[in-house]
Design an enzyme around this catalytic site. Structure first.
Site, PDB file in Angstrom:
ATOM      1  N   TYR A  42      -1.904  -0.581  10.665  1.00 53.41           N
ATOM      2  CA  TYR A  42      -2.118  -1.318   9.624  1.00 53.41           C
ATOM      3  C   TYR A  42      -0.944  -1.039   8.714  1.00 53.41           C
ATOM      4  CZ  TYR A  42      -3.214  -1.695   4.751  1.00 53.41           C
ATOM      5  OH  TYR A  42      -3.324  -2.038   3.388  1.00 53.41           O
ATOM      6  N   ASP A  94     -12.495  12.468  14.757  1.00 49.43           N
ATOM      7  CA  ASP A  94     -11.699  11.950  13.700  1.00 49.43           C
ATOM      8  C   ASP A  94     -10.914  10.781  14.061  1.00 49.43           C
ATOM      9  OD1 ASP A  94     -10.185  12.316  11.468  1.00 49.43           O
ATOM     10  OD2 ASP A  94      -8.992  14.077  11.899  1.00 49.43           O
ATOM     11  N   TYR A 100     -19.150   3.745  16.414  1.00 49.94           N
ATOM     12  CA  TYR A 100     -19.452   4.920  16.563  1.00 49.94           C
ATOM     13  C   TYR A 100     -20.059   5.413  17.974  1.00 49.94           C
ATOM     14  CZ  TYR A 100     -18.620   4.764  11.716  1.00 49.94           C
ATOM     15  OH  TYR A 100     -17.979   4.523  10.488  1.00 49.94           O
ATOM     16  N   LYS A 143       2.179  -3.157   7.289  1.00 49.63           N
ATOM     17  CA  LYS A 143       2.243  -3.596   5.751  1.00 49.63           C
ATOM     18  C   LYS A 143       3.846  -3.229   5.648  1.00 49.63           C
ATOM     19  CE  LYS A 143       0.060  -4.768   2.869  1.00 49.63           C
ATOM     20  NZ  LYS A 143      -0.326  -6.026   2.236  1.00 49.63           N
ATOM     21  N   THR A 156       0.771  -1.077  -0.017  1.00 52.93           N
ATOM     22  CA  THR A 156      -0.126  -0.092   0.007  1.00 52.93           C
ATOM     23  C   THR A 156       0.825   1.278  -0.040  1.00 52.93           C
ATOM     24  OG1 THR A 156      -1.578   1.382   1.359  1.00 52.93           O
ATOM     25  CG2 THR A 156       0.006  -0.298   2.620  1.00 52.93           C
ATOM     26  N   ASP A 157       0.283   2.391  -0.514  1.00 51.56           N
ATOM     27  CA  ASP A 157       0.881   3.523  -0.149  1.00 51.56           C
ATOM     28  C   ASP A 157       0.968   4.208   0.957  1.00 51.56           C
ATOM     29  OD1 ASP A 157      -1.714   4.193   0.195  1.00 51.56           O
ATOM     30  OD2 ASP A 157      -1.729   5.999  -1.541  1.00 51.56           O
ATOM     31  N   GLU A 158       0.433   3.393   2.030  1.00 52.67           N
ATOM     32  CA  GLU A 158       0.355   3.982   3.344  1.00 52.67           C
ATOM     33  C   GLU A 158       1.504   3.817   4.028  1.00 52.67           C
ATOM     34  OE1 GLU A 158      -3.134   3.418   5.777  1.00 52.67           O
ATOM     35  OE2 GLU A 158      -4.569   3.713   4.175  1.00 52.67           O
TER      36      GLU A 158
HETATM   37  P1  NAD Z   1      -9.729  -7.402   2.018  1.00 55.83           P
HETATM   38  O1  NAD Z   1      -9.632  -7.037   3.393  1.00 55.83           O
HETATM   39  O2  NAD Z   1     -10.959  -7.225   1.195  1.00 55.83           O
HETATM   40  O3  NAD Z   1      -9.294  -8.861   1.808  1.00 55.83           O
HETATM   41  C1  NAD Z   1      -8.479  -9.501   2.508  1.00 55.83           C
HETATM   42  C2  NAD Z   1      -8.482 -11.099   1.964  1.00 55.83           C
HETATM   43  O4  NAD Z   1      -7.435 -11.604   2.863  1.00 55.83           O
HETATM   44  C3  NAD Z   1      -9.586 -11.660   2.666  1.00 55.83           C
HETATM   45  O5  NAD Z   1     -10.201 -12.609   1.540  1.00 55.83           O
HETATM   46  C4  NAD Z   1      -9.400 -12.498   4.005  1.00 55.83           C
HETATM   47  O6  NAD Z   1     -10.379 -13.510   4.014  1.00 55.83           O
HETATM   48  C5  NAD Z   1      -7.969 -12.695   3.717  1.00 55.83           C
HETATM   49  N1  NAD Z   1      -7.095 -13.152   4.845  1.00 55.83           N
HETATM   50  C6  NAD Z   1      -7.039 -12.313   5.680  1.00 55.83           C
HETATM   51  N2  NAD Z   1      -6.283 -12.789   6.791  1.00 55.83           N
HETATM   52  C7  NAD Z   1      -6.064 -14.163   6.267  1.00 55.83           C
HETATM   53  C8  NAD Z   1      -5.332 -15.093   6.890  1.00 55.83           C
HETATM   54  N3  NAD Z   1      -4.649 -15.073   8.065  1.00 55.83           N
HETATM   55  N4  NAD Z   1      -4.958 -16.137   6.142  1.00 55.83           N
HETATM   56  C9  NAD Z   1      -5.285 -16.072   4.822  1.00 55.83           C
HETATM   57  N5  NAD Z   1      -6.194 -15.146   4.129  1.00 55.83           N
HETATM   58  C10 NAD Z   1      -6.552 -14.202   4.971  1.00 55.83           C
HETATM   59  O7  NAD Z   1      -8.339  -6.766   1.563  1.00 55.83           O
HETATM   60  P2  NAD Z   1      -8.348  -5.793  -0.051  1.00 55.83           P
HETATM   61  O8  NAD Z   1      -8.773  -4.409   0.180  1.00 55.83           O
HETATM   62  O9  NAD Z   1      -8.822  -6.847  -1.094  1.00 55.83           O
HETATM   63  O10 NAD Z   1      -6.682  -5.682   0.207  1.00 55.83           O
HETATM   64  C11 NAD Z   1      -5.956  -6.937  -0.371  1.00 55.83           C
HETATM   65  C12 NAD Z   1      -4.510  -6.493  -0.538  1.00 55.83           C
HETATM   66  O11 NAD Z   1      -4.082  -5.418  -0.972  1.00 55.83           O
HETATM   67  C13 NAD Z   1      -3.847  -6.152   1.058  1.00 55.83           C
HETATM   68  O12 NAD Z   1      -2.835  -6.721   1.187  1.00 55.83           O
HETATM   69  C14 NAD Z   1      -4.057  -4.688   1.060  1.00 55.83           C
HETATM   70  O13 NAD Z   1      -2.971  -4.336   2.148  1.00 55.83           O
HETATM   71  C15 NAD Z   1      -3.560  -4.218  -0.309  1.00 55.83           C
HETATM   72  N6  NAD Z   1      -4.005  -2.798  -0.787  1.00 55.83           N
HETATM   73  C16 NAD Z   1      -5.240  -2.594  -0.654  1.00 55.83           C
HETATM   74  C17 NAD Z   1      -5.678  -1.439  -0.846  1.00 55.83           C
HETATM   75  C18 NAD Z   1      -7.357  -0.966  -0.952  1.00 55.83           C
HETATM   76  O14 NAD Z   1      -7.649   0.230  -1.066  1.00 55.83           O
HETATM   77  N7  NAD Z   1      -8.090  -1.991  -0.513  1.00 55.83           N
HETATM   78  C19 NAD Z   1      -4.813  -0.461  -1.581  1.00 55.83           C
HETATM   79  C20 NAD Z   1      -3.458  -0.934  -1.520  1.00 55.83           C
HETATM   80  C21 NAD Z   1      -3.173  -2.217  -1.024  1.00 55.83           C
HETATM   81  O1  DAU Z   2      -4.108   3.880   0.542  1.00 59.28           O
HETATM   82  C1  DAU Z   2      -4.468   2.668   0.265  1.00 59.28           C
HETATM   83  C2  DAU Z   2      -5.236   2.306   1.529  1.00 59.28           C
HETATM   84  O2  DAU Z   2      -6.668   2.625   1.190  1.00 59.28           O
HETATM   85  C3  DAU Z   2      -5.147   0.625   1.692  1.00 59.28           C
HETATM   86  O3  DAU Z   2      -3.869   0.209   1.920  1.00 59.28           O
HETATM   87  C4  DAU Z   2      -6.056   0.173   2.600  1.00 59.28           C
HETATM   88  O4  DAU Z   2      -6.409  -1.148   2.744  1.00 59.28           O
HETATM   89  C5  DAU Z   2      -7.622   0.952   2.292  1.00 59.28           C
HETATM   90  O5  DAU Z   2      -8.290   0.448   3.534  1.00 59.28           O
HETATM   91  C6  DAU Z   2      -7.434   2.133   2.412  1.00 59.28           C
HETATM   92  O6  DAU Z   2      -7.054   3.050   3.245  1.00 59.28           O
HETATM   93  P1  DAU Z   2      -7.821   4.343   3.978  1.00 59.28           P
HETATM   94  O7  DAU Z   2      -7.550   4.346   5.597  1.00 59.28           O
HETATM   95  O8  DAU Z   2      -7.283   5.488   3.260  1.00 59.28           O
HETATM   96  O9  DAU Z   2      -9.468   4.088   3.284  1.00 59.28           O
HETATM   97  P2  DAU Z   2     -10.852   4.279   4.229  1.00 59.28           P
HETATM   98  O10 DAU Z   2     -11.896   3.825   3.087  1.00 59.28           O
HETATM   99  O11 DAU Z   2     -10.932   3.525   5.472  1.00 59.28           O
HETATM  100  O12 DAU Z   2     -10.856   5.717   4.214  1.00 59.28           O
HETATM  101  C7  DAU Z   2     -10.769   6.495   3.131  1.00 59.28           C
HETATM  102  C8  DAU Z   2     -10.768   8.000   3.638  1.00 59.28           C
HETATM  103  O13 DAU Z   2     -12.130   8.467   4.330  1.00 59.28           O
HETATM  104  C9  DAU Z   2      -9.867   8.195   5.089  1.00 59.28           C
HETATM  105  O14 DAU Z   2      -9.586   9.657   4.881  1.00 59.28           O
HETATM  106  C10 DAU Z   2     -10.751   8.343   6.475  1.00 59.28           C
HETATM  107  C11 DAU Z   2     -12.141   8.749   5.646  1.00 59.28           C
HETATM  108  N1  DAU Z   2     -13.468   8.068   6.315  1.00 59.28           N
HETATM  109  C12 DAU Z   2     -13.455   6.581   6.259  1.00 59.28           C
HETATM  110  C13 DAU Z   2     -14.410   5.805   6.829  1.00 59.28           C
HETATM  111  C14 DAU Z   2     -14.670   4.378   6.661  1.00 59.28           C
HETATM  112  C15 DAU Z   2     -14.258   8.520   6.674  1.00 59.28           C
HETATM  113  O15 DAU Z   2     -14.391  10.070   6.726  1.00 59.28           O
HETATM  114  N2  DAU Z   2     -15.521   8.246   7.334  1.00 59.28           N
HETATM  115  C16 DAU Z   2     -15.730   6.665   7.214  1.00 59.28           C
HETATM  116  O16 DAU Z   2     -16.549   6.206   7.730  1.00 59.28           O
END
Ligand code: NAD
Ligand code: DAU
Length: 349
Positions: free
Chosen positions: A155, A285, A346, A159, A130-132
């Site tokens: 998180y 926040d 919440y 990562k 992730t970019d985080e």
């Molecule tokens: P997600 O939470 O939707 O899915 C995660 C999957 O991993 C699920 O199917 C879950 O069952 C499986 N999992 C969790 N723990 C496990 C374990 N102990 N053993 C085997 N499987 C397990 O996640 P996502 O949003 O699809 O993200 C996938 C990957 O991409 C992650 O590594 C995340 O860090 C990365 N990523 C996500 C985003 C985003 O915006 N969602 C952005 C950048 C990178």
């Molecule tokens: O940048 C990549 C990441 O993006 C991934 O690595 C993570 O897995 C993915 O969850 C995501 O992280 P964020 O924290 O950016 O995503 P989220 O959807 O939780 O939040 C997006 C923005 O919205 C963030 O600034 C927090 C805000 N937010 C989020 C939720 C869930 C709110 O204001 N209210 C909310 O209820």
């Protein structure tokens, strides 16, 4: 057949990657290794789960013995590792769960991959990150592949730790790897705890839209199918031991994004213009909330010819339409323990 293990293939991004690989590469056996946590759902793969080149394995990557058995069984040439705990808010409540899955789980996979291969020729371990890990940007600048790691949430720290383990296995044991760091994804099958699907679900149900702080935080959004296309390119053509940033060239403040979402939702639901925006509710926040993420994705664009295929408005439209047409999916995944999690979330806002 070439055996490729995709971890986390029942999750949001993983299911799009599994679908693309199963359909595009009939000569690969795609082994989806997933523990099916709250975020994993085999319904996400109903359209391809009968394909002859697809196998599901129920495996917890934290369990080293189970991971060893999986690698012994399939002797995979390639691993595409997506399994993780992925939600920042959950990591604030339970950091150790993130340490276990994201760091120990990744190390277990690396160990097994190293153990089964005496010769790494033609092998690849692809770690999805992730970019985080780069922390937070100010008003200017972009995350580049050379930006120093500076994670702020449990998180992103987990990562970052997993990325370092992958690099360390490359340096120490010569394990062939590639890493990508991607920005915020959105699209079909995303669990409705993340901003976009949560707000779509709440608008449908006319529930409050909980905006953290003043909503003036910036994210760079990418349609999930475009991320899966990038993963395909990097897996096949990315250079060994390199990192590629992936992003949508698409920055939005949360508030501006929410306004666009509300407008599209009003139109699609046939509601009066402005009715969804009235649901916006400012809540406490997120602790350690990163101010701004934005990716410089020119390396993957220049070297591998990747770029996003849809505009944000198109991708958002497709996404909303999918959630509106799949209310049963939403209901299934938000029943049970999710209800308690959401209530607790919440309770003090
Ligand atoms: P997600 O939470 O939707 O899915 C995660 C999957 O991993 C699920 O199917 C879950 O069952 C499986 N999992 C969790 N723990 C496990 C374990 N102990 N053993 C085997 N499987 C397990 O996640 P996502 O949003 O699809 O993200 C996938 C990957 O991409 C992650 O590594 C995340 O860090 C990365 N990523 C996500 C985003 C985003 O915006 N969602 C952005 C950048 C990178
Ligand atoms: O940048 C990549 C990441 O993006 C991934 O690595 C993570 O897995 C993915 O969850 C995501 O992280 P964020 O924290 O950016 O995503 P989220 O959807 O939780 O939040 C997006 C923005 O919205 C963030 O600034 C927090 C805000 N937010 C989020 C939720 C869930 C709110 O204001 N209210 C909310 O209820």
């Amino acid at each position: 057949m070439k055996n490729i293990i995709i971890t986390g293939g029942a999750g949001f991004i993983g299911s799009h990657v599994v679908r693309l690989f199963v359909n595009k590469y009939p000569n690969y056996r795609i082994i989806n290794a997933d523990f099916l946590t709250y975020a994993g759902n085999l319904e996400n793969l109903q359209d391809i789960d009968k394909a002859p080149n697809y196998v599901f394995e129920h495996v917890d990557i934290v369990d080293a013995t189970a991971v060893d058995a999986l690698f012994d069984k399939y002797q995979p040439e390639g691993v595409i590792h997506l399994a993780a705990e992925s939600h920042v808010d959950r990591s604030i409540k339970d950091p150790l769960a993130f340490l276990r899955t994201n760091i120990l789980g990744t190390a277990n996979l690396l160990n097994s991959f190293k153990r089964i291969h005496t010769d790494f020729e033609g092998k690849r371990f692809y770690h999805i990150s992730t970019d985080e890990v780069y922390g937070s940007l100010g008003a200017e600048g972009l995350f580049e592949e050379t930006t120093a790691y500076d994670p702020n949430s449990p998180y992103s720290a987990s990562k970052a730790g997993s990325d370092h383990f992958v690099r360390a296995y490359g340096e120490t044991y010569g394990l062939p790897y590639v890493i990508t760091n991607c920005s915020n994804n959105y699209g079909q099958h995303q669990f409705p705890e993340k901003l976009i699907p949560l707000f779509i679900n709440n608008i449908v149900q006319e529930k409050p839209l909980p905006v953290y702080g003043d909503g003036n935080y910036t994210r760079d959004w990418l349609y999930v199918v475009d991320h899966a296309r990038a993963i395909d390119l990097v897996f096949h053509n990315g250079k060994n031991a390199e990192t590629y940033n992936i992003g949508g060239f698409n920055e939005w403040t949360n508030l501006n994004l929410i306004k666009v979402l509300c407008t599209q939702m009003d139109q699609k639901l046939g509601r009066t213009t402005g009715s969804s925006e009235k649901l916006i509710t400012y809540v406490k926040d997120r602790p350690g909330h990163d101010k701004r993420y934005a990716i410089d994705a020119t390396k993957i664009q220049r070297e591998l010819g990747w770029e996003p295929s849809v505009t944000f408005e198109q991708g958002l439209g497709i996404t909303i339409d999918w959630y509106l047409a799949n209310q049963a999916w939403l209901k299934n995944v938000t029943s049970g323990s999710y209800q308690d999690y959401y209530k607790n979330m919440y309770a003090n806002s």
